[in-house]
Scaffold this active site. Structure first.
Site, PDB file in Angstrom:
ATOM      1  N   LYS A 262      -8.017  -3.406  -6.028  1.00 53.13           N
ATOM      2  CA  LYS A 262      -7.215  -2.318  -5.524  1.00 53.13           C
ATOM      3  C   LYS A 262      -6.936  -1.336  -6.633  1.00 53.13           C
ATOM      4  O   LYS A 262      -6.027  -2.047  -7.500  1.00 53.13           O
ATOM      5  CB  LYS A 262      -6.229  -2.719  -4.444  1.00 53.13           C
ATOM      6  CG  LYS A 262      -4.868  -1.640  -4.572  1.00 53.13           C
ATOM      7  CD  LYS A 262      -3.763  -2.154  -3.687  1.00 53.13           C
ATOM      8  CE  LYS A 262      -2.599  -1.006  -3.591  1.00 53.13           C
ATOM      9  NZ  LYS A 262      -1.272  -1.493  -2.855  1.00 53.13           N
ATOM     10  N   ASP A 267       1.502   4.581  -6.547  1.00 57.57           N
ATOM     11  CA  ASP A 267       1.853   4.673  -5.138  1.00 57.57           C
ATOM     12  C   ASP A 267       3.301   4.896  -4.918  1.00 57.57           C
ATOM     13  O   ASP A 267       4.278   4.424  -4.988  1.00 57.57           O
ATOM     14  CB  ASP A 267       1.767   3.022  -4.734  1.00 57.57           C
ATOM     15  CG  ASP A 267       1.915   2.822  -3.002  1.00 57.57           C
ATOM     16  OD1 ASP A 267       2.115   4.044  -2.523  1.00 57.57           O
ATOM     17  OD2 ASP A 267       2.197   1.694  -2.794  1.00 57.57           O
ATOM     18  N   LYS A 274       8.763   5.967  -0.929  1.00 60.93           N
ATOM     19  CA  LYS A 274       9.429   4.836  -1.244  1.00 60.93           C
ATOM     20  C   LYS A 274      10.599   5.502  -1.874  1.00 60.93           C
ATOM     21  O   LYS A 274      10.790   6.620  -2.340  1.00 60.93           O
ATOM     22  CB  LYS A 274       8.406   4.289  -2.364  1.00 60.93           C
ATOM     23  CG  LYS A 274       7.206   3.297  -1.931  1.00 60.93           C
ATOM     24  CD  LYS A 274       6.855   2.801  -3.209  1.00 60.93           C
ATOM     25  CE  LYS A 274       5.614   2.064  -2.704  1.00 60.93           C
ATOM     26  NZ  LYS A 274       5.742   0.873  -2.090  1.00 60.93           N
ATOM     27  N   ASP A 285       0.137  -0.493  -9.598  1.00 55.76           N
ATOM     28  CA  ASP A 285      -0.290  -0.569  -8.034  1.00 55.76           C
ATOM     29  C   ASP A 285      -1.930  -0.807  -8.444  1.00 55.76           C
ATOM     30  O   ASP A 285      -2.605  -0.904  -7.269  1.00 55.76           O
ATOM     31  CB  ASP A 285       0.108   0.236  -7.281  1.00 55.76           C
ATOM     32  CG  ASP A 285      -0.002  -0.254  -5.787  1.00 55.76           C
ATOM     33  OD1 ASP A 285       0.183  -1.463  -5.763  1.00 55.76           O
ATOM     34  OD2 ASP A 285       0.118   0.636  -4.923  1.00 55.76           O
ATOM     35  N   ASP A 344       2.564   4.220   3.311  1.00 58.56           N
ATOM     36  CA  ASP A 344       2.683   3.489   2.186  1.00 58.56           C
ATOM     37  C   ASP A 344       1.835   2.319   2.402  1.00 58.56           C
ATOM     38  O   ASP A 344       1.948   1.134   1.588  1.00 58.56           O
ATOM     39  CB  ASP A 344       4.293   2.942   2.038  1.00 58.56           C
ATOM     40  CG  ASP A 344       4.531   2.440   0.680  1.00 58.56           C
ATOM     41  OD1 ASP A 344       3.923   2.390  -0.137  1.00 58.56           O
ATOM     42  OD2 ASP A 344       5.933   1.974   0.630  1.00 58.56           O
ATOM     43  N   GLU A 346      -1.219   1.577   1.942  1.00 59.30           N
ATOM     44  CA  GLU A 346      -2.211   2.371   1.559  1.00 59.30           C
ATOM     45  C   GLU A 346      -3.594   1.442   0.881  1.00 59.30           C
ATOM     46  O   GLU A 346      -4.672   1.659   1.117  1.00 59.30           O
ATOM     47  CB  GLU A 346      -2.126   3.605   0.575  1.00 59.30           C
ATOM     48  CG  GLU A 346      -1.706   3.210  -0.766  1.00 59.30           C
ATOM     49  CD  GLU A 346      -0.686   2.041  -1.137  1.00 59.30           C
ATOM     50  OE1 GLU A 346       0.043   2.019  -0.413  1.00 59.30           O
ATOM     51  OE2 GLU A 346      -0.935   1.392  -2.210  1.00 59.30           O
ATOM     52  N   ARG A 348      -4.712  -1.477   1.510  1.00 59.79           N
ATOM     53  CA  ARG A 348      -5.744  -2.065   2.608  1.00 59.79           C
ATOM     54  C   ARG A 348      -6.590  -0.865   3.140  1.00 59.79           C
ATOM     55  O   ARG A 348      -7.711  -1.493   3.409  1.00 59.79           O
ATOM     56  CB  ARG A 348      -4.574  -2.380   3.931  1.00 59.79           C
ATOM     57  CG  ARG A 348      -4.013  -1.528   4.743  1.00 59.79           C
ATOM     58  CD  ARG A 348      -2.918  -2.180   5.285  1.00 59.79           C
ATOM     59  NE  ARG A 348      -1.789  -2.832   4.428  1.00 59.79           N
ATOM     60  CZ  ARG A 348      -1.034  -3.389   5.116  1.00 59.79           C
ATOM     61  NH1 ARG A 348      -0.597  -3.670   6.423  1.00 59.79           N
ATOM     62  NH2 ARG A 348       0.056  -3.848   4.131  1.00 59.79           N
TER      63      ARG A 348
HETATM   64  N1  BES Z   1       1.789  -1.397  -3.542  1.00 61.94           N
HETATM   65  C1  BES Z   1       2.773  -1.806  -2.655  1.00 61.94           C
HETATM   66  C2  BES Z   1       3.350  -3.076  -2.646  1.00 61.94           C
HETATM   67  C3  BES Z   1       3.989  -3.673  -3.509  1.00 61.94           C
HETATM   68  C4  BES Z   1       5.369  -3.705  -3.720  1.00 61.94           C
HETATM   69  C5  BES Z   1       3.487  -4.290  -4.737  1.00 61.94           C
HETATM   70  C6  BES Z   1       6.070  -4.171  -4.720  1.00 61.94           C
HETATM   71  C7  BES Z   1       4.159  -4.680  -5.742  1.00 61.94           C
HETATM   72  C8  BES Z   1       5.504  -4.571  -5.824  1.00 61.94           C
HETATM   73  C9  BES Z   1       1.934  -1.502  -1.301  1.00 61.94           C
HETATM   74  O1  BES Z   1       1.216  -0.304  -1.182  1.00 61.94           O
HETATM   75  C10 BES Z   1       3.154  -1.179  -0.188  1.00 61.94           C
HETATM   76  O2  BES Z   1       3.610  -0.265  -0.333  1.00 61.94           O
HETATM   77  N2  BES Z   1       3.124  -2.349   0.858  1.00 61.94           N
HETATM   78  C11 BES Z   1       4.124  -1.902   1.851  1.00 61.94           C
HETATM   79  C12 BES Z   1       3.724  -2.436   3.078  1.00 61.94           C
HETATM   80  C13 BES Z   1       4.084  -1.759   4.304  1.00 61.94           C
HETATM   81  C14 BES Z   1       4.372  -0.370   4.276  1.00 61.94           C
HETATM   82  C15 BES Z   1       3.763  -2.318   5.554  1.00 61.94           C
HETATM   83  C16 BES Z   1       5.308  -3.130   1.614  1.00 61.94           C
HETATM   84  O3  BES Z   1       4.908  -4.019   0.986  1.00 61.94           O
HETATM   85  O4  BES Z   1       6.532  -2.710   1.721  1.00 61.94           O
HETATM   86 ZN    ZN Z   2       0.478   0.169  -3.224  1.00 61.48          ZN
HETATM   87 MN    MN Z   3       2.165   1.360  -0.698  1.00 61.29          MN
END
Ligand code: BES
Ligand code: ZN
Ligand code: MN
Length: 498
Positions: A262, A267, A274, A285, A344, A346, A348
């Site tokens: 990824k 992000d 966010k 990210d 968010d 994204e 996946r």
């Molecule tokens: N890049 C983030 C996950 C992340 C968060 C990595 C903190 C490292 C530190 C990912 O893209 C994300 O935003 N995931 C969301 C998913 C949710 C919207 C289902 C999350 O984990 O909140």
């Molecule tokens: Zn992300």
């Molecule tokens: Mn995200």
């Protein structure tokens, strides 16, 4: 980014700079070390007593300008009970030793001898790996010199019984250290510098080591139907890229192993934006993609006898007039339609197309993907273990063992159809979040699994807790850790080289 050299010299010396030696937990030294330490009389014993230093593994005693030795310092490091040392413990000890080199010193010599016996060439090379990893620092953007800044062109010499043998053993480790450092550099780099095209440009640098690199632009990805990946990047001024790296070190025609990363260069969350707190961390990210690039460097650098594919999807997730909306439905390369619930989620979406592409185009023996995918995996495992999800017991056992051998630990998490139900969509084939916070790391993995073609043996490593801002160790003081390079290099070395 380390302006730094490692060399090997014989025990006979002469040694330059601070001298670093090892003792066991009874303050015993090996014969070569004893000859050095003896020049200071009973200084070490007296200092140890005064300091309460007992030689416990990882502790250290520093003697500045020791009487009788022509050296700025003599540093004694506890190796603990020598019989218990595993290979990775030597890497750690190398890190500890490097950490004790005085900040302003230009040179130091580490005497690679354990109390019971001289270190083998392999052990000395492991020690050197730890030294290289610890010596890293990212200060490209520090313009002001401070008094205690490290000097340029630092040298660490490792004194060892057979310098030539150690040099040879290090030759297969040095590319791994470089790969880790390459990954750290990419993760530490800010997103205004490292946007998708620039990331692709840097990955293209691997061509110098006979890795073939193809960069797919937006038009090429459109042609392939990669609308899941493209939807994520459509709100950014910076166009998305897919980078495909190939190392052919194995038998001609033999199925490759494949690694998918990824690469979300930044992000913001997109329209599901966010909160501001810690959003700056989202420059990291792309740690999964960085690991894949570092790994390809390592494999090629040590001429691994394997065919390996690296695929990274590099995009930027931004809110914009053209950004993807919640409720949008996109058709992925696999043909499956995806309802976007949360922009968010994204990573996946990027991986959905990258995984499908990798499995169908290359028919690999297995596929491992790395992604800073969910905050939920940090809730579950903290920063000590990456989450591992797999459809294959053999692959996941091998990854677990490689993790124990390198200290890059993975912990297997479950996949099951009960979780899979949570991502069925009302309007499309699948939705990109489970809709609640329950089992957030698992539903993300279930989503990915729907895009693993032909039941390819596959493992997903959720490195949100380990790729950056992770546990500080004796071999990593960097924000971007370069996590995964050593793990996957070991996986390949132990099981997939002909
Ligand atoms: N890049 C983030 C996950 C992340 C968060 C990595 C903190 C490292 C530190 C990912 O893209 C994300 O935003 N995931 C969301 C998913 C949710 C919207 C289902 C999350 O984990 O909140
Ligand atoms: Zn992300
Ligand atoms: Mn995200």
């Amino acid at each position: 980014m380390t302006d730094f050299k490692i060399g090997f010299t014989p025990f006979a010396g002469p040694f330059s700079g601070a001298i670093i030696v090892f003792c066991d937990d009874r303050l015993k030294f090996g014969p070569a070390t004893t000859r050095i330490v003896a020049k200071t009389g009973d200084l070490v014993q007296r200092a140890a007593k005064a300091d309460g230093f007992t030689g416990k593994r990882g502790t250290a005693l520093t003697l500045p300008v020791p009487q009788g030795l022509d050296a700025p310092a003599l540093i004694v490091i506890g190796a603990g009970k020598a019989g218990e040392l595993e290979p990775n413990d030597l890497v750690t000890l190398g890190g500890t030793a490097m950490g004790k080199v005085p900040g302003r010193a230009r040179e130091a010599t580490i005497v690679a001898e354990l109390p019971s016996k001289a270190m083998s060439a392999e052990q000395a090379a492991d020690l050197a790996l730890g030294v290289a990893l610890r010596a890293y620092s990212f200060d490209r953007y520090k313009t002001k010199k401070k008094d205690d800044d490290k000097p340029a062109n630092r040298t660490v010499s490792i004194a060892v019984a057979d310098a030539a043998a150690a040099r040879k053993a290090y030759a297969v480790r040095e590319p791994v250290a470089e790969g880790v450092i390459m990954a750290r550099d990419l993760v530490n780099e800010p997103a205004n510098v490292l946007y998708p095209q620039e990331f692709a440009r840097r990955a293209t640098g691997l061509k110098k080591q006979r890795i073939s690199v193809d960069v797919l632009d937006v038009a090429a990805m459109k042609k392939l139907g990669m609308n899941a990946l493209l939807g994520v990047g459509q709100g950014s001024k910076h166009d998305s890229r897919l980078v495909v790296m190939r190392w052919n070190g194995g038998k001609k025609g033999e199925a490759p192993v494949a690694f998918v990363g990824k690469g979300v260069c930044f992000d913001t969350g997109g329209i599901s934006i966010k909160p501001a707190g810690s959003m700056e961390d989202m420059k990291g990210d792309m740690a999964g993609a960085a690991c894949v690039v570092g790994l390809m460097h390592a494999l090629a650098g040590r001429k691994a006898r394997v065919n390996a594919i690296g695929v990274i999807g590099v995009v930027e997730n931004m809110p914009d007039g053209n950004a993807q909306r919640p409720g949008d439905i996109v058709k992925s390369m696999s043909g499956q339609t995806i309802e976007i619930i949360n922009t968010d989620a994204e990573g996946r979406l990027v991986l959905a197309d990258a995984l499908w592409y990798t499995a169908t185009k290359f028919k690999p023996k297995f596929m491992v993907n790395l992604a800073t995918l969910t905050g939920a995996i940090i809730v579950a495992l903290g920063h000590e273990n990456a989450g591992m999800f797999s459809n294959d017991d053999t692959l996941s056992d091998r990854l677990t063992k490689a993790g124990q051998a390198t200290g890059e630990l993975v912990w297997r998490m479950p996949l099951a159809k009960e979780y899979d139900k949570l991502i069925d969509s009302r309007f499309a084939d699948v939705k990109n979040t489970g809709g609640s916070r329950s089992a957030g790391a698992i539903t993300a993995a279930q989503f990915l699994q729907r895009f693993v073609a032909n039941k390819t043996p596959w493992a997903h490593l959720d490195i949100a807790g380990t790729g950056f801002d992770s546990r500080q160790t004796e071999t990593n003081k960097s924000w971007g850790s370069g996590w995964g390079v050593r793990l996957l290099d070991r996986l390949v070395a132990d099981h997939y080289e002909s």
